[in-house]
Design a protein around this motif. Structure first.
Motif, short mmCIF file in Angstrom:
data_model
loop_
_atom_site.label_atom_id
_atom_site.label_comp_id
_atom_site.label_asym_id
_atom_site.label_seq_id
_atom_site.Cartn_x
_atom_site.Cartn_y
_atom_site.Cartn_z
N ALA A 143 0.83 -1.21 0.00
CA ALA A 143 0.00 0.00 0.00
C ALA A 143 0.87 1.26 0.00
O ALA A 143 0.59 2.23 -0.72
CB ALA A 143 -0.92 -0.01 1.21
N LEU A 144 1.94 1.25 0.80
CA LEU A 144 2.86 2.38 0.81
C LEU A 144 3.55 2.53 -0.54
O LEU A 144 3.67 3.64 -1.08
CB LEU A 144 3.91 2.20 1.91
CG LEU A 144 5.05 3.23 1.95
CD1 LEU A 144 4.51 4.64 2.11
CD2 LEU A 144 6.04 2.89 3.07
N GLY A 145 3.98 1.41 -1.11
CA GLY A 145 4.63 1.45 -2.41
C GLY A 145 3.71 1.97 -3.50
O GLY A 145 4.11 2.75 -4.36
N LYS A 146 2.46 1.54 -3.45
CA LYS A 146 1.48 2.01 -4.44
C LYS A 146 1.28 3.50 -4.33
O LYS A 146 1.21 4.21 -5.35
CB LYS A 146 0.16 1.27 -4.26
CG LYS A 146 -0.91 1.70 -5.25
CD LYS A 146 -2.20 0.89 -5.07
CE LYS A 146 -3.24 1.31 -6.10
NZ LYS A 146 -4.48 0.51 -5.97
N ARG A 147 1.16 4.00 -3.12
CA ARG A 147 0.95 5.44 -2.93
C ARG A 147 2.13 6.23 -3.48
O ARG A 147 1.95 7.25 -4.17
CB ARG A 147 0.75 5.73 -1.44
CG ARG A 147 0.44 7.20 -1.16
CD ARG A 147 -0.09 7.40 0.24
NE ARG A 147 0.95 7.20 1.25
CZ ARG A 147 0.98 6.18 2.09
NH1 ARG A 147 0.04 5.23 2.06
NH2 ARG A 147 1.95 6.08 2.99
N LEU A 148 3.34 5.78 -3.21
CA LEU A 148 4.52 6.49 -3.70
C LEU A 148 4.63 6.41 -5.22
O LEU A 148 4.96 7.39 -5.88
CB LEU A 148 5.78 5.90 -3.06
CG LEU A 148 5.96 6.15 -1.57
CD1 LEU A 148 7.07 5.26 -1.01
CD2 LEU A 148 6.28 7.62 -1.31
N ALA A 149 4.36 5.24 -5.77
CA ALA A 149 4.52 5.03 -7.21
C ALA A 149 3.45 5.73 -8.03
O ALA A 149 3.72 6.21 -9.14
CB ALA A 149 4.52 3.53 -7.53
N GLU A 150 2.23 5.80 -7.49
CA GLU A 150 1.11 6.32 -8.29
C GLU A 150 0.67 7.73 -7.88
O GLU A 150 0.12 8.46 -8.70
CB GLU A 150 -0.07 5.36 -8.18
CG GLU A 150 0.23 3.98 -8.75
CD GLU A 150 -0.97 3.06 -8.72
OE1 GLU A 150 -2.05 3.49 -8.23
OE2 GLU A 150 -0.84 1.91 -9.17
N MET A 151 0.89 8.10 -6.62
CA MET A 151 0.42 9.39 -6.14
C MET A 151 1.54 10.29 -5.64
O MET A 151 1.41 11.51 -5.61
CB MET A 151 -0.61 9.18 -5.02
CG MET A 151 -1.83 8.41 -5.43
SD MET A 151 -2.95 8.11 -4.03
CE MET A 151 -3.36 9.78 -3.57
#
Length: 216
Positions: A125-133
Motif C-alpha cells: 500500500a505504501l509502495g502504491k501510494r509512492l509510485a502512483e500518487m
C-alpha cells in the motif's frame, strides 16, 4: 505543498534526447546474446535465455524494455557514463551495431510472468501510494509522472519499471541516492532518491515488482 505538474513535466522532458536509432537486427542480436563479445560472459549468463533477469542476483529484466533505452544503457556501460564492472567487462568489445542488434533482440521479447510477492499488504500500500500518487509534502512525485501510466515506460528516456525485480529497483535507487549513478543529465532521479527513506525504497520496489510490465 501544492502539486506542480507543469514543472514536473518540464523536468521529465529535460532528459537528453538522442537521434532516432538505426535499425537493429534482432536475429543477429539473439546470436550475440548467447555468444558474448569474445572476452566476457554472454548476456544469458546473468539475464537468462529470455531476458528475464535474476532476482537473487539483482540482474534486471531486460525483455520487452524499450529498444532505445537498452541501446543507450549498453553504450553508457561502454563509455563509463554508467559504472558497473561486470557489465562494462562483458560489453567492452561489442561494436555499436552489435549493441543495436542486442537492443533489438531483447526489446522484442515478451516480459516474463510476475513472481509471487512476499511483501505485506501494508508495504504494498505504501509502495502504491509512492509510485502512483507520490508524497508531495516531501517533494516526492509519483514514479508514474515520468515512467508513464502504470509505470510501464514511455520511451528511451523513461524505461518501464513495472514488473522489474524488487532487488534491482532497490539497488538502483540506492545507487542514485549515493551518487553512484550519473547517467541522468538533469539529476532528477538522484534528487528524488535522496529524499526516500529505506522503508520507502523497500516499499516502492516491492510494489513495482508486483505490477505487470508492458507487453510488446
Amino acid at each position: 505543498m501544492k502539486r506542480n505538474p507543469t514543472l514536473l513535466a518540464a523536468l521529465c522532458s529535460a532528459a537528453l534526447s538522442l537521434p532516432v536509432l538505426a535499425a537493429g537486427n534482432a536475429e543477429r542480436g539473439q546470436q550475440l546474446s548467447m555468444q558474448g563479445d569474445g572476452s566476457g560472459a554472454p548476456c544469458m549468463a546473468c539475464h537468462g535465455m529470455n531476458g528475464e533477469g535474476n532476482a537473487a542476483g539483482a540482474f534486471p529484466v531486460i525483455a520487452g524494455q524499450d529498444e532505445g533505452y537498452i541501446f543507450r544503457s549498453l553504450q553508457a556501460y561502454q563509455n563509463g557514463t554508467r559504472v558497473n564492472p561486470v557489465m562494462s567487462m562483458n560489453v567492452d568489445n561489442f561494436k555499436e551495431q552489435d549493441l543495436r542488434d542486442l537492443a533489438a533482440h531483447f526489446a522484442r521479447l515478451p516480459a516474463p510472468a510476475l513472481a509471487p510477492t512476499t511483501a505485506s499488504a501494508e508495504q504494498l500500500a505504501l509502495g502504491k501510494r509512492l509510485a502512483e500518487m507520490g508524497q508531495w509534502d516531501d517533494y516526492l512525485p509519483p514514479c508514474a509522472s515520468c515512467h508513464g501510466p502504470a509505470n510501464q515506460g514511455v520511451d528511451e528516456n523513461f524505461p518501464g519499471i513495472a514488473g522489474q525485480h524488487a532487488s534491482y529497483i532497490k539497488q538502483q535507487l540506492q545507487a542514485w541516492q549515493q551518487g553512484q549513478r550519473k547517467s541522468d543529465p538533469v539529476q532528477l532521479m538522484e534528487n528524488i532518491a535522496k529524499r526516500l527513506s529505506n522503508e520507502q525504497i523497500d516499499a516502492v520496489a516491492a510494489y513495482l515488482a508486483s505490477q505487470p510490465a508492458a507487453q510488446q
